[in-house]
Scaffold this motif. Structure first.
Motif, PDB file in Angstrom:
ATOM      1  N   UNK A  68     -12.046 -15.036   8.480  1.00 50.01           N
ATOM      2  CA  UNK A  68     -10.730 -15.069   7.859  1.00 50.01           C
ATOM      3  C   UNK A  68     -10.754 -15.545   6.419  1.00 50.01           C
ATOM      4  N   UNK A  69     -11.954 -15.700   5.847  1.00 51.94           N
ATOM      5  CA  UNK A  69     -12.065 -16.140   4.453  1.00 51.94           C
ATOM      6  C   UNK A  69     -11.655 -15.001   3.518  1.00 51.94           C
ATOM      7  N   UNK A  70     -10.848 -15.340   2.521  1.00 57.37           N
ATOM      8  CA  UNK A  70     -10.422 -14.339   1.552  1.00 57.37           C
ATOM      9  C   UNK A  70     -11.580 -13.929   0.643  1.00 57.37           C
ATOM     10  N   UNK A  71     -11.766 -12.611   0.498  1.00 51.58           N
ATOM     11  CA  UNK A  71     -12.808 -12.091  -0.393  1.00 51.58           C
ATOM     12  C   UNK A  71     -12.237 -11.731  -1.756  1.00 51.58           C
ATOM     13  N   UNK A  72     -11.103 -11.052  -1.769  1.00 54.92           N
ATOM     14  CA  UNK A  72     -10.435 -10.755  -3.040  1.00 54.92           C
ATOM     15  C   UNK A  72      -8.965 -10.466  -2.772  1.00 54.92           C
ATOM     16  N   UNK A  73      -8.197 -10.568  -3.840  1.00 54.00           N
ATOM     17  CA  UNK A  73      -6.756 -10.315  -3.767  1.00 54.00           C
ATOM     18  C   UNK A  73      -6.333  -9.609  -5.051  1.00 54.00           C
ATOM     19  N   UNK A  74      -5.489  -8.603  -4.893  1.00 55.65           N
ATOM     20  CA  UNK A  74      -4.983  -7.859  -6.045  1.00 55.65           C
ATOM     21  C   UNK A  74      -3.459  -7.835  -5.995  1.00 55.65           C
ATOM     22  N   UNK A  75      -2.814  -8.256  -7.089  1.00 56.96           N
ATOM     23  CA  UNK A  75      -1.360  -8.245  -7.207  1.00 56.96           C
ATOM     24  C   UNK A  75      -0.959  -7.159  -8.202  1.00 56.96           C
ATOM     25  N   UNK A  76      -0.249  -6.113  -7.749  1.00 51.65           N
ATOM     26  CA  UNK A  76       0.124  -5.026  -8.664  1.00 51.65           C
ATOM     27  C   UNK A  76       1.322  -5.356  -9.538  1.00 51.65           C
ATOM     28  N   UNK A  77       1.912  -6.547  -9.322  1.00 54.98           N
ATOM     29  CA  UNK A  77       3.094  -6.957 -10.089  1.00 54.98           C
ATOM     30  C   UNK A  77       4.201  -5.915 -10.008  1.00 54.98           C
ATOM     31  N   UNK A  78       4.534  -5.570  -8.763  1.00 57.60           N
ATOM     32  CA  UNK A  78       5.588  -4.576  -8.529  1.00 57.60           C
ATOM     33  C   UNK A  78       6.971  -5.137  -8.810  1.00 57.60           C
TER      34      UNK A  78
END
Length: 775
Positions: free
Chosen positions: A239-249
């Motif tokens: 359950x460890x986060x590898x990456x996160x992307x925020x598209x700023x919608x």
């Protein structure tokens, strides 16, 4: 003083029942409430005069009410209770010594009136109620076949322990060949890990900000999205986060939905595994973009479209911000990605098109477009030309059969949903249908309409499920299972759309508003979960009083069964807009040739309002509840669930089931009430009424099905053969998402996202929870 208070209570109850009951009779309803009102008033008069006859009269009324209740609803506890609760409670008060002592029983001072005239009827009524608690007249017990066909087709080949598409494969079966978890050991499941995304509902968010995502599992990584369209990669074992992307919608109050049901994964066969963007995650956003990300690290793949982002608003004549977006993951087939979009329901006639488009999956170049308002022109539009404004759209999930070269589209209705004036020939053909398009060209190969001239918002809401049906004679038919809002399950030959299980046309009610019309008949599948028509007897409440109010309302609305047209006086829509089945679809085991579904029943109402009489514009969101303005149309519409004055459904429970179907025979083997009112009432009462739900099920080769979805916050495991609950886990938020399963390190995990659903009011959150058996 005690008798004075008792008399007043009896008189007030009597007056309320008599007044409401007489009004109900004038509407053509049952005289029972008026007669009960007379009984309460007669008892009040006799109590006031200190006559022991009051107890005998009340006892007779109790027996009469019991007989009436059983005649109406049989031994159904949840329907007997509102009919008899007030009567029994008041009767228990009248039978007390301090009331009987004050009733004149003859010449002996202080002698109590005899108890038996009222006690015996009360005992009979209570014993009947207690007995009714031990039976469930709505339960259908049975077993599904356990024999398996050899070499069942699970869709595109992927490792058994992975989950590559929204429904695991392009067939959308929501079936996993994993079998470590079985009916014998499922009750040992424990939380393996829990992750919180950090994307929580904000004060300025629209009501329907919801977690509906089913993560994908490829290799050792899970991929998911959040309501605000963050894309996240998680280690499947920890359950460890590898990456996160925020598209700023961003936020836009004009959006009806702030959700993301999933992302799309694609691996480029022409690139080495370590090349940038050799594997991609495609993220749909609520500001109408499709973004390509490198699956390894979340970096934007700038070679796709415009520096990694494809504008889905291109080609629209009207493109108001917030009116159009993609809430469901596109389908990746070969070298193309096929995308639909959600158009705000009943906002305006000047809305975006419901066009379905295929883009080059590497570059974002448009390959074809299929517009249901202009269905024959599938070549990319030339410059300056636009798609048909406000054509029917597809907001749900597609399925695909690459071998047949077909993609299957669940298609919605044209706005305004409740007004069919002026619809084109193309709209009349394609609205509320399942459409098969050629993957290579976008041309229509077949169409199967599920509602003619839809006036009820009966979009086809669910991903069609594909499997190969093996008949008793050994014949194999490539089949499609299409669940619908109205409860019909269409089982079709997916090559040509012809029915495998019979479909027939039934007469439908007429009487549309001037200028509109209704279809004289409507299609009905032989496999259907459409409920029987409502009657006054089906009206419910917590007490006699709100039940009486619902009975009055039932007669004040227009209702002639399924497909009663919308009206100015108001119409009951049942099954309602929420749908018997919704985007969660059903799960199909292609080996056992069976289906697991969650039919939900909730009546709605709709009332047309002429544009000239529309109230001043407020903050309406034009959805399933409240005023839908339909800007530019002749009518708006008020919509919402059919609720009592206490805010509970007017129709009697159960409101939700789980059901198991033998798809070869088309027979329902079992059907059980699903879910409790634990999270529907101020007190956590675990009463199993059978509650509404929205979300989808998961089937496994191990013989266990998993389902969250219900409006109580639980994930449950069911024995697929019998439908009985084997295990349940309390969730920290609403589980209105479809679970999935995978293996990592040789262990089978079951995973669900728990974040709540804005429209149904479940608890919000941001949880991703994985379960596994103890080591």
């Amino acid at each position: 003083m005690l008798l004075l208070v008792t008399t007043a209570i009896l008189a007030l109850i009597g007056l309320a029942l008599l007044a409401g009951g007489v009004f109900l009779v004038t509407l053509g309803g049952s005289p029972a409430y008026a007669l009960l009102g007379v009984g309460f008033l007669g008892t009040a008069f006799l109590v006031h005069r200190r006559r022991p006859l009051a107890l005998g009269l009340y006892g007779l009324m109790t027996l009469a009410a019991l007989g009436w209740a059983i005649w109406e609803v049989g031994l159904d506890w949840w329907q007997l209770a509102p009919r008899g609760g007030v009567i029994i409670v008041v009767g228990l008060w009248l039978v007390t010594p301090w009331v009987r002592r004050r009733l004149n029983a003859g010449p002996v001072p202080g002698r109590r009136a005899p108890a038996w005239p009222i006690a015996i009827p009360l005992v009979v009524a209570i014993l009947t109620a207690v007995y009714s608690m031990t039976i469930d007249p709505h339960d259908v017990a049975g077993t599904l076949p356990e024999a398996k066909v050899a070499d069942a087709n699970l869709g595109n080949a992927i490792p058994d322990g992975e989950w590559h598409q929204y429904g695991r494969t392009q067939y959308g079966q929501r079936f996993s060949p994993l079998d470590q978890i079985t009916p014998a050991n499922v009750n040992s499941l424990k939380v393996a890990w829990q992750y919180q995304t950090g994307d929580v509902k904000l004060p300025d968010d629209v009501t329907e900000t919801t977690y509906q995502v089913t993560p994908l599992k490829i290799g050792d990584t899970l991929y998911l999205c959040t309501p605000h369209n963050w894309a996240i990669a998680i280690d499947a074992a920890t359950g460890r986060e590898k990456w996160k992307f925020d598209p700023n919608a961003g936020l836009n109050p004009d959006r009806q939905h702030q959700t993301c049901r999933g992302v799309t994964y694609w691996s480029d066969p022409d690139l080495s595994a370590d090349a940038p963007c050799a594997t991609r995650v495609y993220l749909p956003t609520s500001d109408a973009r499709l973004i390509a990300l490198d699956a390894r690290n979340g970096a934007v793949c700038e070679s796709f479209a415009d520096r990694g982002a494809l504008n889905l608003g291109q080609g629209m004549r009207y493109d108001p911000a917030g009116f159009y977006y993609s809430t469901s993951p596109p389908v990746a087939v070969g070298d193309r990605i096929i995308v639909g979009g959600a158009v705000n329901d009943n906002y305006s006639l000047k809305a975006q098109s419901g066009v379905i488009r295929a883009f080059d999956i590497r570059t974002g170049a448009l390959l074809w477009n299929w517009d249901s308002g202009n269905p024959d022109q599938t070549a990319p539009l030339p410059p300056g030309q636009t798609y048909t404004t406000n054509s029917p759209n597809s907001w749900s999930v597609f399925s695909a059969d690459p071998d047949l070269g077909l993609v299957y589209i669940p298609l919605g209705n044209q706005v305004p949903d409740q007004i069919g004036i002026g619809r084109s020939e193309a709209v009349e053909r394609f609205s509320s249908s399942i459409v098969a398009l050629d993957i290579a060209t976008g041309q229509v190969r077949w169409v199967r309409q599920t509602v003619h001239h839809d006036l009820w918002d009966m979009d086809v809401p669910a991903q069609p499920v594909l499997f190969d049906m093996r008949k008793a004679d050994g014949t194999v038919i490539p089949a499609l299972v299409g669940p619908t809002k109205q409860g019909d399950i269409y089982v079709l030959d997916r090559r040509n759309g012809e029915p495998i299980l019979p479909i027939h046309e039934e007469p439908a009610p007429g009487g549309a508003i001037p200028g509109d019309f209704t279809a004289p008949t409507q299609p009905v599948s032989s496999l259907t979960f459409s409920p029987p028509p409502l009657t006054e007897k089906n009206m419910w409440g917590m007490t006699l009083f709100d039940q009486l109010a619902c009975r009055i309302a039932f007669h004040q609305y227009r209702y002639e069964g399924r497909y009663t047209p919308p009206s100015l006086e108001g119409t009951i829509v049942y099954p309602g807009n929420f749908g018997t089945f919704n985007w969660g679809s059903v799960a199909v085991d292609p080996e056992r040739q069976i289906m697991f579904g969650m039919p939900t029943y909730l009546a709605f109402t709709s009332q047309l309002v002429p544009a000239a009489e529309m109230p001043p514009k407020g903050d309406e969101k034009a959805s399933e509840q409240g005023l839908n303005r339909n800007e530019g149309a002749d009518y708006g519409v008020y919509m919402g669930p059919f609720l009592s004055p206490l805010g509970i459904p007017c129709q009697a429970p159960p409101w939700g089931y789980v059901a198991g179907v033998d798809l070869v025979t088309g027979k329902t083997a079992w059907q059980h009430k699903n879910g409790t009112v634990t999270d529907m009432t101020p007190l956590p009462l675990p009463f199993k009424l059978g509650v509404p739900g929205i979300g989808g099920p998961l089937l496994t080769r191990g013989g266990v099905a998993f389902l969250g979805a219900a409006v109580d916050d639980f994930l449950r495991a069911y024995d697929v053969t019998t439908g009985r609950v084997l295990w349940e886990a309390r969730l920290p938020a609403g589980g209105q998402a479809t679970p999935m399963t995978y293996t990592e390190g040789g262990k089978q995990y079951v995973l669900i996202v728990a974040g709540g659903h804005g429209s149904v009011g479940t608890k919000p959150g941001d949880y991703v929870i994985a379960y596994k058996l103890p080591d």
